[in-house]
Design a protein around this motif. Structure first.
Motif, PDB file in Angstrom:
ATOM      1  N   UNK A 125       0.842  -1.201   0.000  1.00  0.00           N
ATOM      2  CA  UNK A 125       0.000   0.000   0.000  1.00  0.00           C
ATOM      3  C   UNK A 125       0.875   1.247   0.000  1.00  0.00           C
ATOM      4  N   UNK A 126       1.388   1.608  -1.179  1.00  0.00           N
ATOM      5  CA  UNK A 126       2.243   2.800  -1.273  1.00  0.00           C
ATOM      6  C   UNK A 126       1.417   4.080  -1.218  1.00  0.00           C
ATOM      7  N   UNK A 127       0.220   4.045  -1.820  1.00  0.00           N
ATOM      8  CA  UNK A 127      -0.692   5.194  -1.798  1.00  0.00           C
ATOM      9  C   UNK A 127      -2.084   4.683  -1.440  1.00  0.00           C
ATOM     10  N   UNK A 128      -2.717   5.350  -0.485  1.00  0.00           N
ATOM     11  CA  UNK A 128      -4.086   5.022  -0.083  1.00  0.00           C
ATOM     12  C   UNK A 128      -4.924   6.287  -0.214  1.00  0.00           C
ATOM     13  N   UNK A 129      -6.120   6.172  -0.772  1.00  0.00           N
ATOM     14  CA  UNK A 129      -6.973   7.339  -0.970  1.00  0.00           C
ATOM     15  C   UNK A 129      -8.433   6.910  -1.005  1.00  0.00           C
ATOM     16  N   UNK A 130      -9.298   7.913  -1.065  1.00  0.00           N
ATOM     17  CA  UNK A 130     -10.733   7.677  -1.222  1.00  0.00           C
ATOM     18  C   UNK A 130     -11.171   8.258  -2.552  1.00  0.00           C
ATOM     19  N   UNK A 131     -11.755   7.428  -3.391  1.00  0.00           N
ATOM     20  CA  UNK A 131     -12.236   7.881  -4.689  1.00  0.00           C
ATOM     21  C   UNK A 131     -13.413   8.839  -4.520  1.00  0.00           C
ATOM     22  N   UNK A 132     -13.712   9.647  -5.535  1.00  0.00           N
ATOM     23  CA  UNK A 132     -14.831  10.588  -5.420  1.00  0.00           C
ATOM     24  C   UNK A 132     -16.163   9.923  -5.082  1.00  0.00           C
ATOM     25  N   UNK A 133     -16.331   8.648  -5.452  1.00  0.00           N
ATOM     26  CA  UNK A 133     -17.585   7.954  -5.139  1.00  0.00           C
ATOM     27  C   UNK A 133     -17.551   7.262  -3.779  1.00  0.00           C
ATOM     28  N   UNK A 134     -16.458   7.479  -3.000  1.00  0.00           N
ATOM     29  CA  UNK A 134     -16.381   6.949  -1.648  1.00  0.00           C
ATOM     30  C   UNK A 134     -15.659   5.631  -1.498  1.00  0.00           C
ATOM     31  N   UNK A 135     -15.248   5.002  -2.588  1.00  0.00           N
ATOM     32  CA  UNK A 135     -14.561   3.716  -2.499  1.00  0.00           C
ATOM     33  C   UNK A 135     -13.113   3.892  -2.033  1.00  0.00           C
ATOM     34  N   UNK A 136     -12.610   2.891  -1.331  1.00  0.00           N
ATOM     35  CA  UNK A 136     -11.240   2.910  -0.811  1.00  0.00           C
ATOM     36  C   UNK A 136     -10.285   2.456  -1.914  1.00  0.00           C
ATOM     37  N   UNK A 137      -9.290   3.283  -2.189  1.00  0.00           N
ATOM     38  CA  UNK A 137      -8.320   3.024  -3.255  1.00  0.00           C
ATOM     39  C   UNK A 137      -6.965   2.690  -2.647  1.00  0.00           C
ATOM     40  N   UNK A 138      -6.376   1.574  -3.095  1.00  0.00           N
ATOM     41  CA  UNK A 138      -5.049   1.162  -2.643  1.00  0.00           C
ATOM     42  C   UNK A 138      -4.169   0.971  -3.877  1.00  0.00           C
ATOM     43  N   UNK A 139      -3.000   1.611  -3.873  1.00  0.00           N
ATOM     44  CA  UNK A 139      -2.113   1.582  -5.043  1.00  0.00           C
ATOM     45  C   UNK A 139      -0.727   1.076  -4.657  1.00  0.00           C
ATOM     46  N   UNK A 140      -0.232   0.124  -5.425  1.00  0.00           N
ATOM     47  CA  UNK A 140       1.163  -0.317  -5.341  1.00  0.00           C
ATOM     48  C   UNK A 140       1.932   0.393  -6.455  1.00  0.00           C
ATOM     49  N   UNK A 141       3.068   0.979  -6.131  1.00  0.00           N
ATOM     50  CA  UNK A 141       3.874   1.705  -7.117  1.00  0.00           C
ATOM     51  C   UNK A 141       5.215   0.996  -7.321  1.00  0.00           C
ATOM     52  N   UNK A 142       5.606   0.841  -8.578  1.00  0.00           N
ATOM     53  CA  UNK A 142       6.909   0.275  -8.904  1.00  0.00           C
ATOM     54  C   UNK A 142       7.607   1.176  -9.919  1.00  0.00           C
ATOM     55  N   UNK A 143       8.715   1.758  -9.483  1.00  0.00           N
ATOM     56  CA  UNK A 143       9.488   2.625 -10.365  1.00  0.00           C
ATOM     57  C   UNK A 143      10.656   1.823 -10.932  1.00  0.00           C
ATOM     58  N   UNK A 144      10.371   1.109 -12.041  1.00  0.00           N
ATOM     59  CA  UNK A 144      11.382   0.284 -12.698  1.00  0.00           C
ATOM     60  C   UNK A 144      11.870   0.986 -13.974  1.00  0.00           C
ATOM     61  N   UNK A 145      13.024   0.564 -14.457  1.00  0.00           N
ATOM     62  CA  UNK A 145      13.529   1.062 -15.737  1.00  0.00           C
ATOM     63  C   UNK A 145      12.539   0.695 -16.842  1.00  0.00           C
ATOM     64  N   UNK A 146      12.389   1.554 -17.857  1.00  0.00           N
ATOM     65  CA  UNK A 146      11.371   1.320 -18.892  1.00  0.00           C
ATOM     66  C   UNK A 146      11.502  -0.006 -19.623  1.00  0.00           C
ATOM     67  N   UNK A 147      12.720  -0.561 -19.716  1.00  0.00           N
ATOM     68  CA  UNK A 147      12.901  -1.800 -20.471  1.00  0.00           C
ATOM     69  C   UNK A 147      12.595  -3.052 -19.642  1.00  0.00           C
ATOM     70  N   UNK A 148      12.344  -2.873 -18.349  1.00  0.00           N
ATOM     71  CA  UNK A 148      12.047  -4.024 -17.498  1.00  0.00           C
ATOM     72  C   UNK A 148      10.570  -4.404 -17.572  1.00  0.00           C
ATOM     73  N   UNK A 149      10.220  -5.506 -16.919  1.00  0.00           N
ATOM     74  CA  UNK A 149       8.838  -5.960 -16.803  1.00  0.00           C
ATOM     75  C   UNK A 149       8.518  -6.170 -15.336  1.00  0.00           C
ATOM     76  N   UNK A 150       7.276  -5.899 -14.959  1.00  0.00           N
ATOM     77  CA  UNK A 150       6.822  -6.259 -13.615  1.00  0.00           C
ATOM     78  C   UNK A 150       6.577  -7.767 -13.602  1.00  0.00           C
ATOM     79  N   UNK A 151       7.286  -8.529 -12.769  1.00  0.00           N
ATOM     80  CA  UNK A 151       7.123  -9.988 -12.765  1.00  0.00           C
ATOM     81  C   UNK A 151       5.848 -10.407 -12.050  1.00  0.00           C
ATOM     82  N   UNK A 152       5.451 -11.623 -12.294  1.00  0.00           N
ATOM     83  CA  UNK A 152       4.221 -12.128 -11.671  1.00  0.00           C
ATOM     84  C   UNK A 152       4.351 -12.202 -10.156  1.00  0.00           C
ATOM     85  N   UNK A 153       5.595 -12.380  -9.648  1.00  0.00           N
ATOM     86  CA  UNK A 153       5.784 -12.450  -8.196  1.00  0.00           C
ATOM     87  C   UNK A 153       5.362 -11.167  -7.503  1.00  0.00           C
TER      88      UNK A 153
END
Length: 235
Positions: A125-153
């Protein structure tokens, strides 16, 4: 000289009569107030209470309007500032700056109660917020080099915490690179919005997060396209 003295004397007497009249009226009012105090004090107290409440309501409304005005102006300025960033500038950010950048995008889209973890061990949970409609928003952020891929792990870990631990209504995995096929499939299967580099570019240039929810699992192109794109950023 005598005429001037008479005029001054007449003016002085007139002033004294006016003063005596005011003093007499004031004295009479005080005497009357003292005599009727037991009967009129509840009304005076009510007037004071209602006046105080009215003043407090007015102050609260003025303060609320001022705060809203500042918040709207800040959001507008922040939206302009964010929209002028290129993905190249995003690539140059640190991972902490990228999390704050994602939080700023959330605020631009009308989210409230936006919080940035800014630390390791946050269980995705890198960023937590409340959407305009009241729903709870949880965001994972990954700052990887553009040529990489986010792995399934990485996606597996986030899926395991987003819903059960963080009680998310909407879960988002935002990255500066594409997702592996397995990671993207996992995200779609579990209802996690995978914001890969192409979607991140759309989000950066003004597309609201809510509008990207139906686009989950799209936009990365076929394998040949991703290979050319990967070779471009590596060169």
């Amino acid at each position: 000289m005598a005429k001037k003295r008479k005029r001054r004397s007449a003016g002085r007497k007139k002033h004294e009569r006016r003063r005596n009249t005011l003093l007499g009226s004031g004295t009479f009012a005080l005497v009357l107030l003292a005599a009727l105090w037991s009967q009129i004090w509840p009304y005076l107290l009510s007037i004071a209470v209602f006046g105080g409440v009215g003043g407090m309501v007015w102050w609260l409304r003025q303060t609320d309007q001022l705060v809203r005005s500042h918040d709207q102006r800040w959001r507008a300025e922040d939206a302009i500032r964010i929209g002028h960033r290129s993905l190249t500038e995003v690539d140059a950010m640190s991972w902490q700056e990228f999390e704050r950048y994602v939080a700023a995008l959330c605020r631009r889209d009308g989210c409230t109660d936006v919080e940035v973890s800014g630390r390791s061990g946050d269980l995705g949970a890198d960023v937590i917020a409340t959407l305009p409609d009241g729903r709870r928003l949880v965001i994972q952020c990954k700052h990887y080099a553009p040529h990489r891929y986010v792995p399934s792990g990485d996606m597996q870990k986030f899926v395991g915490t987003a819903w059960l631990h963080h009680k998310a209504d909407v879960a988002v995995f935002a990255a500066t690179c594409p997702f592996s096929k397995a990671a993207l499939t996992l995200a779609v299967h579990h209802g996690v919005l995978a914001v890969h580099r192409d979607l991140l570019g759309q989000w950066n240039t003004g597309t609201p997060l809510q509008a990207m929810l139906p686009l989950n699992g799209t936009g990365q192109g076929d394998r040949a396209h991703r290979r050319r794109w990967k070779d471009t950023y590596r060169s």
